[in-house]
Scaffold this motif. Structure first.
Motif, PDB file in Angstrom:
ATOM      1  N   SER A 118       7.292  16.519   2.346  1.00 30.87           N
ATOM      2  CA  SER A 118       8.396  16.889   1.626  1.00 30.87           C
ATOM      3  C   SER A 118       8.111  18.375   1.024  1.00 30.87           C
ATOM      4  O   SER A 118       8.793  19.198   0.904  1.00 30.87           O
ATOM      5  N   HIS A 119       6.774  18.375   0.348  1.00 34.38           N
ATOM      6  CA  HIS A 119       6.489  19.656  -0.303  1.00 34.38           C
ATOM      7  C   HIS A 119       6.355  20.575   0.824  1.00 34.38           C
ATOM      8  O   HIS A 119       6.557  21.852   0.391  1.00 34.38           O
ATOM      9  N   THR A 121       7.479  20.953   3.742  1.00 30.40           N
ATOM     10  CA  THR A 121       8.737  21.300   4.445  1.00 30.40           C
ATOM     11  C   THR A 121       9.655  22.073   3.351  1.00 30.40           C
ATOM     12  O   THR A 121      10.130  23.086   3.746  1.00 30.40           O
TER      13      THR A 121
END
Length: 160
Positions: A118-119, A121
């Motif tokens: 997530s980071h 992305t």
């Protein structure tokens, strides 16, 4: 009763063109900055290094307009190959006993390499938002410039 549409003057076209152009240039600059920042946070340039964290401090809290405080982030001091380094940009304090991967941004500061899907992305997609808005403002700038350029061709008093 038919309402007549008011024609823009040449000065109004010029102001619109300049305003859209300035906004466009600012958005392109923001997209480039976020892209270069993402390159550093993803560890894509230079060589990533491993740092042993000695201690972490919170940056001095900033006062908000409502009187409250908000922390602007963490910076940690550690050692890389026997050298003492200061790394900024931690969102949460790292564990002291575990090594942290760090990278250098294009402007020279050391930042932690993002871990997790997530980071990563988020870092990749962040520059695309101002870039998309800048493309939209580029179109508006071109349309406004064409209107400015063509406004001098209309005869005075024209109803067109």
């Amino acid at each position: 009763m038919v309402r007549q549409r008011e024609r823009r003057t040449r000065r109004q076209w010029a102001k619109a063109t300049v305003l859209c152009g300035v906004i466009t240039a600012g958005l392109y600059c923001l997209a480039v900055y976020l892209g270069l920042s993402a390159v550093g946070h993803l560890g894509l340039i230079g060589r990533s290094q491993t740092m042993r964290v000695a201690y972490c401090d919170a940056d001095s809290p900033a006062t908000t307009s409502r009187g409250g405080t908000s922390s602007s982030g963490l910076h940690c001091v550690g050692y890389v190959d026997g050298r003492r380094v200061r790394v900024t940009g931690f969102s949460s304090p790292p564990r002291i006993d575990l090594p942290v991967e760090i990278s250098r941004t294009p402007w020279g500061s050391l930042v932690p390499v993002d871990q997790g899907f997530s980071h990563k992305t988020f870092r990749v997609l962040t520059p695309l938002v101002p870039l998309a808005i800048a493309v939209m403002f580029t179109r508006w700038t071109r349309m406004s410039y064409r209107g400015w350029r063509n406004s001098s061709r209309l005869p005075t008093g024209s109803c067109e």
